[in-house]
Design an enzyme around this catalytic site. Structure first.
Site, PDB file in Angstrom:
ATOM      1  N   GLY A   1       0.840  -1.191   0.000  1.00 59.41           N
ATOM      2  CA  GLY A   1       0.000   0.000   0.000  1.00 59.41           C
ATOM      3  C   GLY A   1       0.871   1.235   0.000  1.00 59.41           C
ATOM      4  O   GLY A   1       0.680   2.161   0.796  1.00 59.41           O
TER       5      GLY A   1
ATOM      6  N   SER B   1      -5.335   2.002  13.553  1.00 61.45           N
ATOM      7  CA  SER B   1      -6.186   3.200  13.524  1.00 61.45           C
ATOM      8  C   SER B   1      -6.704   3.488  14.919  1.00 61.45           C
ATOM      9  O   SER B   1      -6.961   2.555  15.695  1.00 61.45           O
ATOM     10  CB  SER B   1      -7.373   2.993  12.589  1.00 61.45           C
ATOM     11  OG  SER B   1      -8.290   4.076  12.689  1.00 61.45           O
TER      12      SER B   1
ATOM     13  N   TYR C   1     -15.279  -0.750   9.931  1.00 63.27           N
ATOM     14  CA  TYR C   1     -13.854  -0.400   9.927  1.00 63.27           C
ATOM     15  C   TYR C   1     -13.234  -0.621  11.303  1.00 63.27           C
ATOM     16  O   TYR C   1     -12.151  -1.199  11.420  1.00 63.27           O
ATOM     17  CB  TYR C   1     -13.709   1.056   9.498  1.00 63.27           C
ATOM     18  CG  TYR C   1     -12.293   1.589   9.450  1.00 63.27           C
ATOM     19  CD1 TYR C   1     -11.471   1.337   8.355  1.00 63.27           C
ATOM     20  CD2 TYR C   1     -11.788   2.366  10.487  1.00 63.27           C
ATOM     21  CE1 TYR C   1     -10.179   1.840   8.295  1.00 63.27           C
ATOM     22  CE2 TYR C   1     -10.497   2.868  10.448  1.00 63.27           C
ATOM     23  CZ  TYR C   1      -9.693   2.605   9.342  1.00 63.27           C
ATOM     24  OH  TYR C   1      -8.420   3.100   9.297  1.00 63.27           O
TER      25      TYR C   1
END
Length: 249
Positions: free
Chosen positions: A12, A135, A148
């Site tokens: 990524g 996160s 998420y």
């Protein structure tokens, strides 16, 4: 030059935080391999980064990740640093979550990341370092963020377990958990219009003690610290890069 002649794989790495980290690794002497799903942006990134190679790959496809690892092995023989950054967002309230959306987010943010670490280990050895993007969404409840948050919370605990397993092999594994960061991912949330995104940004900035969004480069600095020998006595850690949003609540 903390990464002189090190072989670094950034999954990524064609935009946002991954691209910023790939550039920073290269600036400190690394030989960088980076992946992404979009061939055009991969080529653009590789062209801008010295001693780098771009690989088109979808982290949700475990076989694709395994192929990238084989390509890195053929080119450089090993991986010294793995940075797993690939991820997608997805906002929907409980009643609006679809099975397809749930599977999509989890196949990338959880399953894909877990198996990426597993596949890369085949050509990593003592002294190796792994950093995974988590996160703050795994640690706080935001309406509409259930899919998420669940994926990132699962990733957080999986990585702590794996860090403990890898201690005996001399491989460190840490996580960096960004808060509100100005990246292209912010604008690719299914179910959110540009106006919704701007409202979300305003809400986040209002609650961040530093009263601003973070940058990809600020996250990259944290990634390189954790990946480097500067963090040689750190493993299993989760470093928040969030302007104080969680710790100063």
């Amino acid at each position: 030059m903390r990464f002189k002649d090190k072989v670094v794989l950034v999954l990524g790495g064609n935009s946002g935080m991954g691209l910023a980290a790939a550039k920073a690794f290269a600036a400190e002497g690394a030989r960088v391999h980076l992946t992404g799903r979009n061939r055009e942006t991969i080529d653009q990134a590789a062209a801008a980064i010295p001693r780098s190679t771009g690989h088109q790959s979808d982290i949700a496809d475990v076989g694709s990740t395994e192929e990238v690892v084989a390509q890195v092995e053929a080119a450089d023989g090993r991986i010294d640093v793995l940075y797993v950054n690939a991820g997608v967002g997805g906002f929907a309230p409980l009643r609006g979550i679809t099975e397809a959306d749930w599977d999509h987010v989890h196949s990338i943010n959880l399953k894909g990341c877990v198996f990426a670490v597993q596949k890369a280990l085949r050509i990593m050895g003592k002294g190796g370092s792994i950093v995974v993007t988590g996160s703050i969404g795994a640690h706080g409840a935001i309406e509409g963020n259930g899919t998420y948050s669940a994926a990132k919370a699962g990733l957080h605990m999986a990585m702590k377990v794996f860090a403990k397993e890898l201690v005996a092999e001399g491989i460190r594994l840490n996580m960096v958990s960004p808060g509100p960061i100005e990246t292209p991912l912010l604008y690719r949330n299914p179910g959110m219009s540009d106006a919704d995104v701007e409202k979300l940004k305003e809400m986040m900035i209002e609650n961040i003690p530093m009263h601003r969004m973070g940058t990809s480069e600020e996250v990259a600095k944290a990634v390189l610290f954790l990946a480097s020998e500067d963090a040689s006595f750190i493993t299993g850690a989760n470093l928040f890069v969030d302007g104080g949003l969680l710790e100063l609540r």
